[in-house]
Motif scaffolding. Structure first.
Motif, PDB file in Angstrom:
ATOM      1  N   GLY A 253       0.775  -1.227   0.000  1.00 52.72           N
ATOM      2  CA  GLY A 253       0.000   0.000   0.000  1.00 52.72           C
ATOM      3  C   GLY A 253       0.805   1.274   0.000  1.00 52.72           C
ATOM      4  O   GLY A 253       0.295   2.328   0.408  1.00 52.72           O
ATOM      5  N   THR A 254       2.041   1.233  -0.453  1.00 52.14           N
ATOM      6  CA  THR A 254       2.864   2.442  -0.532  1.00 52.14           C
ATOM      7  C   THR A 254       2.381   3.316  -1.693  1.00 52.14           C
ATOM      8  O   THR A 254       2.085   2.799  -2.777  1.00 52.14           O
ATOM      9  N   PRO A 255       2.279   4.616  -1.517  1.00 52.55           N
ATOM     10  CA  PRO A 255       1.857   5.481  -2.631  1.00 52.55           C
ATOM     11  C   PRO A 255       2.815   5.399  -3.811  1.00 52.55           C
ATOM     12  O   PRO A 255       4.028   5.257  -3.641  1.00 52.55           O
ATOM     13  N   PHE A 256       2.256   5.498  -4.999  1.00 52.96           N
ATOM     14  CA  PHE A 256       3.057   5.397  -6.220  1.00 52.96           C
ATOM     15  C   PHE A 256       4.071   6.528  -6.315  1.00 52.96           C
ATOM     16  O   PHE A 256       5.221   6.316  -6.720  1.00 52.96           O
ATOM     17  N   ALA A 257       3.666   7.739  -5.931  1.00 53.14           N
ATOM     18  CA  ALA A 257       4.582   8.883  -5.997  1.00 53.14           C
ATOM     19  C   ALA A 257       5.765   8.699  -5.051  1.00 53.14           C
ATOM     20  O   ALA A 257       6.909   8.996  -5.405  1.00 53.14           O
ATOM     21  N   GLY A 258       5.496   8.179  -3.830  1.00 52.23           N
ATOM     22  CA  GLY A 258       6.590   7.950  -2.888  1.00 52.23           C
ATOM     23  C   GLY A 258       7.545   6.876  -3.375  1.00 52.23           C
ATOM     24  O   GLY A 258       8.770   7.005  -3.230  1.00 52.23           O
ATOM     25  N   ALA A 259       7.007   5.815  -3.970  1.00 49.31           N
ATOM     26  CA  ALA A 259       7.877   4.767  -4.515  1.00 49.31           C
ATOM     27  C   ALA A 259       8.734   5.300  -5.657  1.00 49.31           C
ATOM     28  O   ALA A 259       9.932   4.994  -5.751  1.00 49.31           O
ATOM     29  N   MET A 260       8.146   6.132  -6.515  1.00 52.33           N
ATOM     30  CA  MET A 260       8.901   6.700  -7.626  1.00 52.33           C
ATOM     31  C   MET A 260       9.998   7.645  -7.128  1.00 52.33           C
ATOM     32  O   MET A 260      11.107   7.655  -7.651  1.00 52.33           O
ATOM     33  N   ARG A 261       9.680   8.409  -6.090  1.00 58.28           N
ATOM     34  CA  ARG A 261      10.672   9.324  -5.541  1.00 58.28           C
ATOM     35  C   ARG A 261      11.844   8.555  -4.926  1.00 58.28           C
ATOM     36  O   ARG A 261      13.007   8.935  -5.092  1.00 58.28           O
ATOM     37  N   THR A 262      11.553   7.456  -4.244  1.00 62.95           N
ATOM     38  CA  THR A 262      12.616   6.634  -3.660  1.00 62.95           C
ATOM     39  C   THR A 262      13.476   5.993  -4.742  1.00 62.95           C
ATOM     40  O   THR A 262      14.706   5.968  -4.653  1.00 62.95           O
ATOM     41  N   LEU A 263      12.826   5.473  -5.780  1.00 62.95           N
ATOM     42  CA  LEU A 263      13.578   4.875  -6.884  1.00 62.95           C
ATOM     43  C   LEU A 263      14.450   5.907  -7.594  1.00 62.95           C
ATOM     44  O   LEU A 263      15.598   5.622  -7.963  1.00 62.95           O
ATOM     45  N   MET A 264      13.937   7.113  -7.778  1.00 56.28           N
ATOM     46  CA  MET A 264      14.724   8.152  -8.432  1.00 56.28           C
ATOM     47  C   MET A 264      15.940   8.523  -7.586  1.00 56.28           C
ATOM     48  O   MET A 264      17.045   8.720  -8.108  1.00 56.28           O
ATOM     49  N   ARG A 265      15.742   8.593  -6.250  1.00 53.93           N
ATOM     50  CA  ARG A 265      16.854   8.919  -5.381  1.00 53.93           C
ATOM     51  C   ARG A 265      17.923   7.822  -5.432  1.00 53.93           C
ATOM     52  O   ARG A 265      19.128   8.103  -5.495  1.00 53.93           O
ATOM     53  N   ASP A 266      17.496   6.564  -5.411  1.00 57.82           N
ATOM     54  CA  ASP A 266      18.454   5.463  -5.512  1.00 57.82           C
ATOM     55  C   ASP A 266      19.157   5.445  -6.862  1.00 57.82           C
ATOM     56  O   ASP A 266      20.363   5.152  -6.947  1.00 57.82           O
ATOM     57  N   GLU A 267      18.418   5.761  -7.920  1.00 54.79           N
ATOM     58  CA  GLU A 267      19.029   5.779  -9.252  1.00 54.79           C
ATOM     59  C   GLU A 267      20.065   6.899  -9.357  1.00 54.79           C
ATOM     60  O   GLU A 267      21.138   6.706  -9.951  1.00 54.79           O
ATOM     61  N   ARG A 268      19.784   8.045  -8.800  1.00 57.01           N
ATOM     62  CA  ARG A 268      20.773   9.125  -8.818  1.00 57.01           C
ATOM     63  C   ARG A 268      22.013   8.746  -8.039  1.00 57.01           C
ATOM     64  O   ARG A 268      23.151   9.027  -8.464  1.00 57.01           O
ATOM     65  N   ALA A 269      21.824   8.091  -6.875  1.00 60.51           N
ATOM     66  CA  ALA A 269      22.978   7.647  -6.090  1.00 60.51           C
ATOM     67  C   ALA A 269      23.793   6.610  -6.855  1.00 60.51           C
ATOM     68  O   ALA A 269      25.032   6.630  -6.845  1.00 60.51           O
ATOM     69  N   GLY A 270      23.090   5.697  -7.559  1.00 59.26           N
ATOM     70  CA  GLY A 270      23.805   4.698  -8.358  1.00 59.26           C
ATOM     71  C   GLY A 270      24.575   5.317  -9.510  1.00 59.26           C
ATOM     72  O   GLY A 270      25.709   4.909  -9.796  1.00 59.26           O
ATOM     73  N   ARG A 271      23.993   6.306 -10.168  1.00 57.91           N
ATOM     74  CA  ARG A 271      24.702   6.982 -11.252  1.00 57.91           C
ATOM     75  C   ARG A 271      25.910   7.735 -10.735  1.00 57.91           C
ATOM     76  O   ARG A 271      26.973   7.753 -11.378  1.00 57.91           O
ATOM     77  N   LEU A 272      25.786   8.339  -9.552  1.00 55.68           N
ATOM     78  CA  LEU A 272      26.930   9.038  -8.966  1.00 55.68           C
ATOM     79  C   LEU A 272      28.050   8.066  -8.626  1.00 55.68           C
ATOM     80  O   LEU A 272      29.241   8.358  -8.844  1.00 55.68           O
ATOM     81  N   LEU A 273      27.689   6.874  -8.108  1.00 57.57           N
ATOM     82  CA  LEU A 273      28.708   5.862  -7.813  1.00 57.57           C
ATOM     83  C   LEU A 273      29.402   5.378  -9.078  1.00 57.57           C
ATOM     84  O   LEU A 273      30.620   5.156  -9.089  1.00 57.57           O
ATOM     85  N   LYS A 274      28.628   5.215 -10.162  1.00 56.45           N
ATOM     86  CA  LYS A 274      29.246   4.796 -11.422  1.00 56.45           C
ATOM     87  C   LYS A 274      30.206   5.847 -11.954  1.00 56.45           C
ATOM     88  O   LYS A 274      31.284   5.530 -12.463  1.00 56.45           O
TER      89      LYS A 274
END
Length: 320
Positions: A253-274
């Protein structure tokens, strides 16, 4: 001399005939073009339109598909695990047609035989080899058949890798657009549909997969199956994480917007690590060019004058 005159006479007769023939052909072609323009301007299409030419190509493709189907039915080429592996390879390469496996199997059957036949013709007809070189001919035939039997797999792997590279490059932009769409008030399905329409201009494979995902989310009884199919069609780590995160978000039951925001934050962190990893690899990658292209000229510049001076002293002392 008379032979020269007869040749000149023949040439004088042939040139006007050729010119008249060329002018007549050009006039016929020009008349056809003008008639076609007039018919198009008046709304009357010519007899052989683009639709008919397209239908001719469709007929040729239909004949080829029928031939491949009959060959596949009469000759059992692929069974069991090999057929499943080929189906997965075709699906990940973007070929979703019902007859894709049949055409693939037909090519796997026909190409090796064609390669062996061409090798035999090249050795026997072009080179004129005799019977004492048949061992070489057999070796070349086997090599050509083996190479052409692997050619469809190599082509499909290249298409799949290029497709995956394009999807991986466009995935961060897709996440950003999903965050914008979800924070504007859209739910999951409208957000995915809108983003698929937006990214169609620069990443058609990802847009097509997202459109199919939206269709499966609306049709399938279980939404988890749609997400699993999406990650199966695009077996990338980013897509797998994306699908698993949204499955868990819908399950708990997690909101879609919150899940997308978390995924975007993780993706940015992953791109920075790369990016940091690539920057950390730069000194190691510069070692070989430094050794090969910078150290030898530096060594010559530093040691060369001293070596020349020593050689000059030895030469002068020896002759003195």
């Amino acid at each position: 001399m008379f032979s020269d005159l007869s040749f000149v006479a023949q040439l004088a007769i042939a040139l006007p005939v050729l010119i008249l023939f060329q002018l007549s052909v050009l006039s016929i072609l020009d008349r056809r073009v003008r008639l076609g323009r007039i018919n198009r301007s008046l709304g009357r299409m010519p007899v052989r339109s683009a639709a008919q030419r397209r239908s001719l190509l469709q007929k040729i493709a239909q004949v080829f598909r029928k031939l491949a189907t009959e060959t596949f039915e009469r000759v059992s080429i692929m069974r069991g695990g090999e057929a499943e592996t080929s189906t997965v390879l075709l699906r990940t390469a973007g070929f979703r047609s019902r007859d894709a496996v049949l055409i693939y199997a037909f090519l796997k059957l026909v190409l090796p035989a064609t390669g062996a036949l061409l090798a035999v013709l090249w050795f026997v007809v072009a080179r004129g080899d005799r019977a004492d070189n048949w061992l070489v001919v057999v070796m070349w035939c086997c090599g050509a058949a083996l190479v052409l039997s692997k050619a469809p797999d190599v082509v499909l792997v290249q298409i799949r890798n290029r497709r995956f590279k394009q999807v991986r490059k466009s995935f961060p932009d897709m996440l950003e657009l999903l965050v914008i769409a979800s924070e504007s008030g859209l739910s999951a399905n409208p957000s995915l549909s809108r983003v698929a329409a937006e990214i169609r201009m620069f990443c058609q494979p990802l847009a097509f997969e997202m459109q199919q995902l939206v269709a499966e989310l609306n049709i399938l009884p279980s939404r988890d199956d749609a997400w699993r199919n999406f990650s199966t069609r695009l077996p990338l780590s980013e897509i797998t994480i994306f699908a698993n995160a949204l499955m868990q978000a819908e399950r708990y039951g997690t909101p879609f917007a919150g899940a997308m925001r978390t995924l975007m934050r993780d993706e940015r962190a992953g791109r920075l690590l790369k990016i940091e990893e690539q920057a950390g690899r730069a000194p190691a990658l510069m070692t070989m060019p430094l050794i090969l292209f910078i150290m030898p000229p530096l060594f010559i510049v530093l040691v060369g004058p001293a070596a020349l001076s020593i050689l000059d002293n030895i030469m002068n002392g020896g002759f003195g």
